[in-house]
Design a protein around this motif. Structure first.
Motif, PDB file in Angstrom:
ATOM      1  N   VAL A 158       0.745  -1.089   0.103  1.00 57.49           N
ATOM      2  CA  VAL A 158      -0.049   0.003  -0.144  1.00 57.49           C
ATOM      3  C   VAL A 158       0.887   1.203  -0.197  1.00 57.49           C
ATOM      4  N   ASN A 159       1.988   1.296   1.014  1.00 59.77           N
ATOM      5  CA  ASN A 159       2.687   2.559   0.957  1.00 59.77           C
ATOM      6  C   ASN A 159       3.481   2.589  -0.292  1.00 59.77           C
ATOM      7  N   LYS A 160       3.819   1.727  -0.978  1.00 58.12           N
ATOM      8  CA  LYS A 160       4.619   1.805  -2.646  1.00 58.12           C
ATOM      9  C   LYS A 160       3.548   2.465  -3.415  1.00 58.12           C
ATOM     10  N   ASN A 161       2.403   1.975  -3.402  1.00 56.14           N
ATOM     11  CA  ASN A 161       1.265   2.492  -4.259  1.00 56.14           C
ATOM     12  C   ASN A 161       1.079   4.138  -4.040  1.00 56.14           C
ATOM     13  N   LEU A 162       1.371   4.375  -2.793  1.00 63.23           N
ATOM     14  CA  LEU A 162       1.030   5.756  -2.333  1.00 63.23           C
ATOM     15  C   LEU A 162       2.329   6.663  -2.455  1.00 63.23           C
ATOM     16  N   GLY A 163       3.260   6.068  -2.796  1.00 63.81           N
ATOM     17  CA  GLY A 163       4.588   6.810  -2.806  1.00 63.81           C
ATOM     18  C   GLY A 163       5.395   7.003  -1.283  1.00 63.81           C
ATOM     19  N   LYS A 164       4.891   6.059  -0.472  1.00 70.28           N
ATOM     20  CA  LYS A 164       5.481   6.575   0.999  1.00 70.28           C
ATOM     21  C   LYS A 164       6.439   5.483   1.171  1.00 70.28           C
ATOM     22  N   PRO A 165       7.359   5.703   2.256  1.00 73.24           N
ATOM     23  CA  PRO A 165       8.531   4.778   2.425  1.00 73.24           C
ATOM     24  C   PRO A 165       8.136   3.380   3.006  1.00 73.24           C
ATOM     25  N   GLN A 166       9.117   2.502   2.823  1.00 72.34           N
ATOM     26  CA  GLN A 166       8.698   1.114   3.093  1.00 72.34           C
ATOM     27  C   GLN A 166       9.361   0.891   4.601  1.00 72.34           C
ATOM     28  N   PHE A 167       8.590   0.009   5.347  1.00 74.86           N
ATOM     29  CA  PHE A 167       9.113  -0.412   6.820  1.00 74.86           C
ATOM     30  C   PHE A 167       9.840  -1.497   6.781  1.00 74.86           C
ATOM     31  N   ASP A 168      10.689  -1.863   7.474  1.00 70.18           N
ATOM     32  CA  ASP A 168      11.683  -2.922   7.604  1.00 70.18           C
ATOM     33  C   ASP A 168      10.866  -3.954   8.187  1.00 70.18           C
ATOM     34  N   CYS A 169      10.507  -4.800   7.683  1.00 69.77           N
ATOM     35  CA  CYS A 169       9.650  -5.883   8.085  1.00 69.77           C
ATOM     36  C   CYS A 169      10.263  -6.870   9.312  1.00 69.77           C
ATOM     37  N   SER A 170      11.684  -6.791   9.372  1.00 68.10           N
ATOM     38  CA  SER A 170      12.441  -7.511  10.282  1.00 68.10           C
ATOM     39  C   SER A 170      12.339  -6.966  11.647  1.00 68.10           C
ATOM     40  N   ARG A 171      11.819  -5.586  11.722  1.00 71.34           N
ATOM     41  CA  ARG A 171      11.409  -4.993  12.691  1.00 71.34           C
ATOM     42  C   ARG A 171      10.007  -4.972  13.150  1.00 71.34           C
ATOM     43  N   VAL A 172       9.389  -5.614  12.573  1.00 71.52           N
ATOM     44  CA  VAL A 172       7.718  -5.341  12.885  1.00 71.52           C
ATOM     45  C   VAL A 172       7.205  -5.816  14.151  1.00 71.52           C
ATOM     46  N   MET A 173       7.937  -6.935  15.074  1.00 75.94           N
ATOM     47  CA  MET A 173       7.485  -7.166  16.286  1.00 75.94           C
ATOM     48  C   MET A 173       8.033  -6.096  17.295  1.00 75.94           C
ATOM     49  N   GLU A 174       9.152  -5.805  16.890  1.00 77.20           N
ATOM     50  CA  GLU A 174       9.648  -4.476  17.656  1.00 77.20           C
ATOM     51  C   GLU A 174       8.880  -3.254  17.640  1.00 77.20           C
ATOM     52  N   ARG A 175       8.412  -2.949  16.431  1.00 76.95           N
ATOM     53  CA  ARG A 175       7.265  -1.799  16.344  1.00 76.95           C
ATOM     54  C   ARG A 175       6.229  -2.149  17.035  1.00 76.95           C
ATOM     55  N   TRP A 176       5.663  -3.464  16.814  1.00 71.33           N
ATOM     56  CA  TRP A 176       4.032  -3.479  17.264  1.00 71.33           C
ATOM     57  C   TRP A 176       3.639  -4.121  18.566  1.00 71.33           C
ATOM     58  N   HIS A 177       4.876  -4.736  19.170  1.00 73.51           N
ATOM     59  CA  HIS A 177       4.888  -5.624  20.176  1.00 73.51           C
ATOM     60  C   HIS A 177       5.581  -4.979  21.390  1.00 73.51           C
ATOM     61  N   GLU A 178       7.059  -4.851  20.978  1.00 72.48           N
ATOM     62  CA  GLU A 178       7.995  -4.605  21.998  1.00 72.48           C
ATOM     63  C   GLU A 178       8.268  -3.149  22.223  1.00 72.48           C
ATOM     64  N   SER A 179       7.977  -2.322  21.248  1.00 69.39           N
ATOM     65  CA  SER A 179       8.404  -0.912  21.314  1.00 69.39           C
ATOM     66  C   SER A 179       9.641  -0.515  20.662  1.00 69.39           C
ATOM     67  N   LEU A 180       9.740   0.472  19.613  1.00 70.72           N
ATOM     68  CA  LEU A 180      10.900   0.951  19.259  1.00 70.72           C
ATOM     69  C   LEU A 180      11.562   2.055  20.155  1.00 70.72           C
ATOM     70  N   ASP A 181      10.743   2.454  20.936  1.00 72.52           N
ATOM     71  CA  ASP A 181      11.133   3.622  21.857  1.00 72.52           C
ATOM     72  C   ASP A 181      10.927   3.228  23.231  1.00 72.52           C
ATOM     73  N   ARG A 182      11.964   2.229  23.843  1.00 71.67           N
ATOM     74  CA  ARG A 182      11.429   1.833  25.363  1.00 71.67           C
ATOM     75  C   ARG A 182      11.594   3.174  26.367  1.00 71.67           C
ATOM     76  N   ALA A 183      12.135   4.428  25.973  1.00 68.08           N
ATOM     77  CA  ALA A 183      12.247   5.176  27.047  1.00 68.08           C
ATOM     78  C   ALA A 183      10.706   5.985  27.134  1.00 68.08           C
ATOM     79  N   ARG A 184      10.069   5.901  26.014  1.00 74.82           N
ATOM     80  CA  ARG A 184       8.835   6.655  25.932  1.00 74.82           C
ATOM     81  C   ARG A 184       7.618   5.368  26.172  1.00 74.82           C
ATOM     82  N   CYS A 185       7.809   4.359  25.640  1.00 78.52           N
ATOM     83  CA  CYS A 185       6.776   3.296  25.703  1.00 78.52           C
ATOM     84  C   CYS A 185       7.143   2.259  26.942  1.00 78.52           C
ATOM     85  N   GLY A 186       8.251   2.141  27.699  1.00 78.81           N
ATOM     86  CA  GLY A 186       8.527   1.489  28.610  1.00 78.81           C
ATOM     87  C   GLY A 186       9.156   0.122  28.252  1.00 78.81           C
TER      88      GLY A 186
END
Length: 186
Positions: A158-186
Motif C-alpha cells: 500500500v505504501n509503495k502505491n502511495l509513494g510512501k517509504p517502506q517499513f523494515d519488516c524485520s523490525r515488525v515485532m519490535e514496532r508493534w509488540h515490543e516498542s522501538l522507543d523503550r524510553a517513551r513506551c516502557g
C-alpha cells in the motif's frame, strides 16, 4: 482502569497509555505489592484457552465521559488518512498479539477478519486493493510471525502505491509488540 496481563503486570495494549504509564511508575516506586482493595478479578469463563482471564484495577467509579473527553481534536468523521492510520494500528497490533501457535479457529478468525475488511472497508479503492492482494497472496495465518510479516508486506505494498517509504519488516515485532522507543513506551 488498569487491565493486568497473565504475568500480573499492566497490559499495554489493554490499557490506555496514560493509565498504563501511571501504573508502571507506581509499581516502580512501590515494590510492596498491590492494594487488594483496588483490585477486581474477572471470574468470567474464558472461551479461548489462549486468552487469559484479566485482573482490573480501579480507584473509584468515574462519571461517564463527555464527547470531548474521547476525541477533543477530532469532532468530524474520519477521512481516509485517519481511518487508514487507525486501521493499520489495529491490524498490526492484532497480528503482533495473534497466538504463536494458533488453533484452527484462530486461523479461521484471522482469515475472516482480512476477508471482511476487503468487503466492508469504507474506502472502496482500498477494499478493492485488499481483495486483489489477498487473491494473489492469501494471509499467512500459521503463526504470529507469519501473519505479522504478511501484514507488513501488505502495508508496504500500500505504501509503495502511495509513494510512501517502506517499513523494515524485520523490525515488525519490535514496532508493534515490543516498542522501538523503550524510553517513551516502557
Amino acid at each position: 482502569m488498569v487491565v493486568l496481563g497473565p504475568d500480573g503486570k499492566p497490559c499495554r495494549v489493554c490499557t490506555d497509555f496514560k493509565t498504563w504509564t501511571k501504573a508502571e511508575k507506581k509499581a516502580d516506586s512501590s515494590h510492596s505489592g498491590s492494594d487488594s482493595s483496588n483490585v477486581m478479578h474477572s471470574t468470567a469463563t474464558n472461551p479461548s484457552p489462549t486468552t487469559p482471564n484479566t485482573t482490573m484495577t480501579s480507584s473509584a467509579p468515574s462519571p461517564p465521559p463527555v464527547w470531548d473527553d474521547y476525541e477533543p481534536e477530532t469532532p468530524c468523521p474520519p477521512d481516509s488518512i485517519e481511518l487508514g492510520r487507525h486501521t493499520w494500528t489495529f491490524l498490526h497490533t492484532a497480528a503482533a498479539y495473534y497466538p504463536e501457535i494458533p488453533t484452527a479457529a484462530d486461523q479461521s478468525a484471522m482469515t475472516s477478519l482480512v476477508s471482511s475488511l476487503g468487503r466492508l472497508y469504507p474506502c472502496a479503492p482500498c477494499a478493492s486493493h485488499l481483495r486483489t492482494y489477498v487473491a494473489h497472496d492469501p494471509p499467512k495465518v500459521e503463526s504470529r510471525d507469519a501473519i505479522s510479516q504478511w501484514m507488513c508486506r501488505l502495508h508496504n505494498d500500500v505504501n509503495k502505491n502511495l509513494g510512501k517509504p517502506q517499513f523494515d519488516c524485520s523490525r515488525v515485532m519490535e514496532r508493534w509488540h515490543e516498542s522501538l522507543d523503550r524510553a517513551r513506551c516502557g
